[in-house]
Write a protein that holds these residues in place. Structure first.
Motif, PDB file in Angstrom:
ATOM      1  N   ASP A 116       0.821  -1.202   0.000  1.00 43.51           N
ATOM      2  CA  ASP A 116       0.000   0.000   0.000  1.00 43.51           C
ATOM      3  C   ASP A 116       0.863   1.263   0.000  1.00 43.51           C
ATOM      4  N   LEU A 117       1.898   1.296   0.818  1.00 44.98           N
ATOM      5  CA  LEU A 117       2.747   2.484   0.903  1.00 44.98           C
ATOM      6  C   LEU A 117       3.500   2.729  -0.406  1.00 44.98           C
ATOM      7  N   GLY A 121       3.385   5.868  -3.632  1.00 41.96           N
ATOM      8  CA  GLY A 121       4.558   6.600  -4.120  1.00 41.96           C
ATOM      9  C   GLY A 121       5.615   6.896  -3.076  1.00 41.96           C
ATOM     10  N   LEU A 122       5.515   6.291  -1.908  1.00 39.28           N
ATOM     11  CA  LEU A 122       6.511   6.549  -0.869  1.00 39.28           C
ATOM     12  C   LEU A 122       7.786   5.765  -1.164  1.00 39.28           C
ATOM     13  N   GLU A 123       8.911   6.358  -0.791  1.00 44.46           N
ATOM     14  CA  GLU A 123      10.188   5.669  -0.959  1.00 44.46           C
ATOM     15  C   GLU A 123      11.186   6.215   0.049  1.00 44.46           C
ATOM     16  N   GLY A 124      12.308   5.536   0.161  1.00 40.19           N
ATOM     17  CA  GLY A 124      13.391   5.968   1.038  1.00 40.19           C
ATOM     18  C   GLY A 124      12.969   6.100   2.499  1.00 40.19           C
ATOM     19  N   LEU A 128      10.143   4.177   4.973  1.00 41.70           N
ATOM     20  CA  LEU A 128      10.522   3.503   6.213  1.00 41.70           C
ATOM     21  C   LEU A 128       9.764   4.069   7.410  1.00 41.70           C
ATOM     22  N   GLU A 129       9.667   5.390   7.490  1.00 42.75           N
ATOM     23  CA  GLU A 129       8.964   6.042   8.601  1.00 42.75           C
ATOM     24  C   GLU A 129       7.489   5.636   8.644  1.00 42.75           C
ATOM     25  N   HIS A 130       6.824   5.704   7.496  1.00 42.08           N
ATOM     26  CA  HIS A 130       5.402   5.333   7.442  1.00 42.08           C
ATOM     27  C   HIS A 130       5.203   3.840   7.696  1.00 42.08           C
ATOM     28  N   ARG A 134       2.838   2.299  10.648  1.00 44.31           N
ATOM     29  CA  ARG A 134       1.698   1.441  10.309  1.00 44.31           C
ATOM     30  C   ARG A 134       1.854   0.043  10.894  1.00 44.31           C
ATOM     31  N   ILE A 135       3.057  -0.498  10.881  1.00 44.11           N
ATOM     32  CA  ILE A 135       3.265  -1.853  11.409  1.00 44.11           C
ATOM     33  C   ILE A 135       3.101  -1.845  12.931  1.00 44.11           C
ATOM     34  N   HIS A 136       3.498  -0.735  13.564  1.00 42.36           N
ATOM     35  CA  HIS A 136       3.337  -0.625  15.019  1.00 42.36           C
ATOM     36  C   HIS A 136       1.865  -0.631  15.403  1.00 42.36           C
TER      37      HIS A 136
END
Length: 144
Positions: A116-117, A121-124, A128-130, A134-136
């Protein structure tokens, strides 16, 4: 039938299931109907502040998505397509009764979140931050 403790609930709405409403539970249970059709009944006892949200969902008369964590907070949330069956207003609380079906999961929660991330269009470092956030909180996108 099998009954389980409901420990967390999130209502997911919107065109792309982008609006998430974490619901603070006072108590809750979830019942597997074991009818061969994957039907479940969810009861959430919540504060009165949530009655408007559930009333709006009931008024729409369309199924919506929820994520429910069962038994213990460390479990991954299960995704359900539900409808409001009944809203019972008490003096200071509200009982929300939902009927629905469990949606099959095709990927692990980590794979689903990452997919999904990346699709957003998220990268780098931003990816990682998102992903960590989300996993937390184990917030997964709605299954398509």
């Amino acid at each position: 039938m099998k009954t389980f403790k409901l420990v967390a609930l999130t209502v997911v709405v919107g065109e792309e299931n982008e609006n998430r409403h974490p619901i603070e539970l006072l108590d809750g249970l979830i019942i597997n109907q074991e009818d061969g059709e994957n039907h479940w009944t969810i009861e959430a006892l919540v504060e009165s502040k949530y009655v408007e949200l559930f009333q709006e969902l009931d008024d729409e008369k369309k199924p919506f998505t929820i994520q429910a964590t069962i038994t213990k907070p460390s479990n991954d949330p299960a995704t359900f397509k539900v409808s409001v069956a009944k809203i019972t207003v008490f003096e200071h609380t509200v009982s929300i009764l939902l009927d629905g079906i469990l949606l099959a999961r095709k990927l692990s929660i980590a794979e689903t979140i990452l997919e999904d991330l990346i699709s957003r269009g998220l990268e780098g470092e931003q990816l990682l931050e998102h992903f960590k956030e989300r996993i937390h909180y184990k917030t997964i996108p709605h299954s398509k």
